[in-house]
Design a protein around this motif. Structure first.
Motif, PDB file in Angstrom:
ATOM      1  N   LEU A  64      -5.728  -5.424  -6.075  1.00  0.00           N
ATOM      2  CA  LEU A  64      -6.265  -6.601  -5.396  1.00  0.00           C
ATOM      3  C   LEU A  64      -7.718  -6.818  -5.795  1.00  0.00           C
ATOM      4  CD1 LEU A  64      -4.732  -5.837  -1.876  1.00  0.00           C
ATOM      5  CD2 LEU A  64      -3.812  -7.346  -3.659  1.00  0.00           C
ATOM      6  N   LEU A  65      -8.171  -8.034  -5.706  1.00  0.00           N
ATOM      7  CA  LEU A  65      -9.520  -8.368  -6.146  1.00  0.00           C
ATOM      8  C   LEU A  65     -10.619  -7.707  -5.311  1.00  0.00           C
ATOM      9  CD1 LEU A  65      -9.056 -12.163  -6.952  1.00  0.00           C
ATOM     10  CD2 LEU A  65      -9.117 -10.226  -8.553  1.00  0.00           C
ATOM     11  N   ASP A  66     -10.297  -7.326  -4.069  1.00  0.00           N
ATOM     12  CA  ASP A  66     -11.317  -6.742  -3.194  1.00  0.00           C
ATOM     13  C   ASP A  66     -11.374  -5.218  -3.255  1.00  0.00           C
ATOM     14  OD1 ASP A  66      -9.021  -6.029  -1.858  1.00  0.00           O
ATOM     15  OD2 ASP A  66      -9.554  -6.996   0.031  1.00  0.00           O
ATOM     16  N   GLY A  67     -10.767  -4.626  -4.279  1.00  0.00           N
ATOM     17  CA  GLY A  67     -10.834  -3.173  -4.436  1.00  0.00           C
ATOM     18  C   GLY A  67      -9.683  -2.420  -3.807  1.00  0.00           C
ATOM     19  N   GLY A  68      -8.685  -3.135  -3.329  1.00  0.00           N
ATOM     20  CA  GLY A  68      -7.508  -2.504  -2.753  1.00  0.00           C
ATOM     21  C   GLY A  68      -6.330  -2.551  -3.707  1.00  0.00           C
ATOM     22  N   ALA A  69      -5.216  -2.034  -3.253  1.00  0.00           N
ATOM     23  CA  ALA A  69      -3.952  -2.109  -3.987  1.00  0.00           C
ATOM     24  C   ALA A  69      -2.863  -2.434  -2.980  1.00  0.00           C
ATOM     25  CB  ALA A  69      -3.648  -0.800  -4.697  1.00  0.00           C
ATOM     26  N   ARG A  70      -1.842  -3.118  -3.459  1.00  0.00           N
ATOM     27  CA  ARG A  70      -0.733  -3.504  -2.582  1.00  0.00           C
ATOM     28  C   ARG A  70       0.577  -3.011  -3.169  1.00  0.00           C
ATOM     29  NH1 ARG A  70       1.232  -9.653  -1.346  1.00  0.00           N
ATOM     30  NH2 ARG A  70       2.958  -9.103   0.032  1.00  0.00           N
ATOM     31  N   VAL A  71       1.349  -2.306  -2.367  1.00  0.00           N
ATOM     32  CA  VAL A  71       2.695  -1.901  -2.762  1.00  0.00           C
ATOM     33  C   VAL A  71       3.577  -3.135  -2.616  1.00  0.00           C
ATOM     34  CG1 VAL A  71       4.669  -0.425  -2.240  1.00  0.00           C
ATOM     35  CG2 VAL A  71       2.341   0.497  -2.063  1.00  0.00           C
ATOM     36  N   MET A  72       4.144  -3.562  -3.728  1.00  0.00           N
ATOM     37  CA  MET A  72       4.958  -4.779  -3.728  1.00  0.00           C
ATOM     38  C   MET A  72       6.434  -4.476  -3.482  1.00  0.00           C
ATOM     39  SD  MET A  72       2.596  -6.937  -4.105  1.00  0.00           S
ATOM     40  CE  MET A  72       3.510  -8.447  -4.339  1.00  0.00           C
ATOM     41  N   MET A  73       6.930  -3.415  -4.111  1.00  0.00           N
ATOM     42  CA  MET A  73       8.320  -2.993  -3.925  1.00  0.00           C
ATOM     43  C   MET A  73       8.362  -1.472  -4.016  1.00  0.00           C
ATOM     44  SD  MET A  73      10.835  -5.740  -5.809  1.00  0.00           S
ATOM     45  CE  MET A  73      10.477  -5.164  -7.450  1.00  0.00           C
ATOM     46  N   PHE A  74       9.212  -0.888  -3.183  1.00  0.00           N
ATOM     47  CA  PHE A  74       9.333   0.566  -3.140  1.00  0.00           C
ATOM     48  C   PHE A  74      10.755   0.858  -2.674  1.00  0.00           C
ATOM     49  CE2 PHE A  74       7.556   4.518  -0.729  1.00  0.00           C
ATOM     50  CZ  PHE A  74       8.085   5.367  -1.684  1.00  0.00           C
ATOM     51  N   ALA A  75      11.525   1.535  -3.500  1.00  0.00           N
ATOM     52  CA  ALA A  75      12.916   1.802  -3.134  1.00  0.00           C
ATOM     53  C   ALA A  75      13.405   3.079  -3.790  1.00  0.00           C
ATOM     54  CB  ALA A  75      13.810   0.638  -3.553  1.00  0.00           C
ATOM     55  N   VAL A  76      14.314   3.740  -3.102  1.00  0.00           N
ATOM     56  CA  VAL A  76      15.017   4.917  -3.615  1.00  0.00           C
ATOM     57  C   VAL A  76      16.512   4.628  -3.505  1.00  0.00           C
ATOM     58  CG1 VAL A  76      15.468   7.381  -3.254  1.00  0.00           C
ATOM     59  CG2 VAL A  76      13.141   6.477  -2.954  1.00  0.00           C
ATOM     60  N   HIS A  77      17.237   4.953  -4.559  1.00  0.00           N
ATOM     61  CA  HIS A  77      18.693   4.782  -4.568  1.00  0.00           C
ATOM     62  C   HIS A  77      19.265   5.438  -3.309  1.00  0.00           C
ATOM     63  CE1 HIS A  77      22.874   5.271  -5.711  1.00  0.00           C
ATOM     64  NE2 HIS A  77      22.667   4.497  -6.766  1.00  0.00           N
TER      65      HIS A  77
END
Length: 149
Positions: A64-77
């Motif tokens: 992210l532009l403000d120094g963060g990060a965003r988890v967009m997708m997270f999955a386990v079979h």
């Protein structure tokens, strides 16, 4: 604990990961979404494989532009859940985020997904806000944050 290898995303992963997303996530995405996240932050894409090399989970994120990060997708079979795969993926991502100087990680989860909410809380995330009608079906979400300090 399921023996797992965590590695970078490769172009050959796209179809198997899309299949995992369809089985695991209740929102539908176009297959190209993986390329979009990859183009935004190559290093923020993780794939979990079993010891045969079969893809069994993934985590996709963006900076992210403000120094963060965003988890967009997270999955386990579904076959590999509760075997430590998600822990390994999220731990690897948090480690990477710290190495990049990311200040915080944010994500969204469905209000009724209590197991996922507890999972994130165990990793230090805190519930920050309720997102009314966040999902396409009108379901509410919860924004969760992890501050890395």
């Amino acid at each position: 604990m399921i023996p797992t290898v965590i590695r970078e995303l490769r172009a050959s992963d796209m179809n198997p990961l899309y299949d995992i997303a369809l089985m695991s996530l209740d929102e539908s995405f176009l297959p190209d979404v993986f390329f979009g996240f990859y183009e935004q932050w190559k290093d923020g894409q993780f794939v979990a494989c079993d010891l045969t090399g079969r893809q069994i989970g993934f985590l996709s994120s963006v900076k992210l532009l403000d120094g963060g990060a965003r988890v967009m997708m997270f999955a386990v079979h579904p076959q590999y859940r509760r075997g430590g795969v998600g822990n390994q993926l999220l731990t690897s991502f948090i480690r990477l985020a710290r190495s990049y100087g990311i200040r915080y990680i944010t994500l969204e989860v469905r209000v009724e997904n209590v197991a996922a909410r507890k999972f994130y809380i165990r990793h230090g995330f805190r519930e920050a806000d309720i997102l009314r009608s966040y999902y396409r079906d009108g379901g509410d979400g919860i924004k969760m944050n992890l501050f890395l300090g």
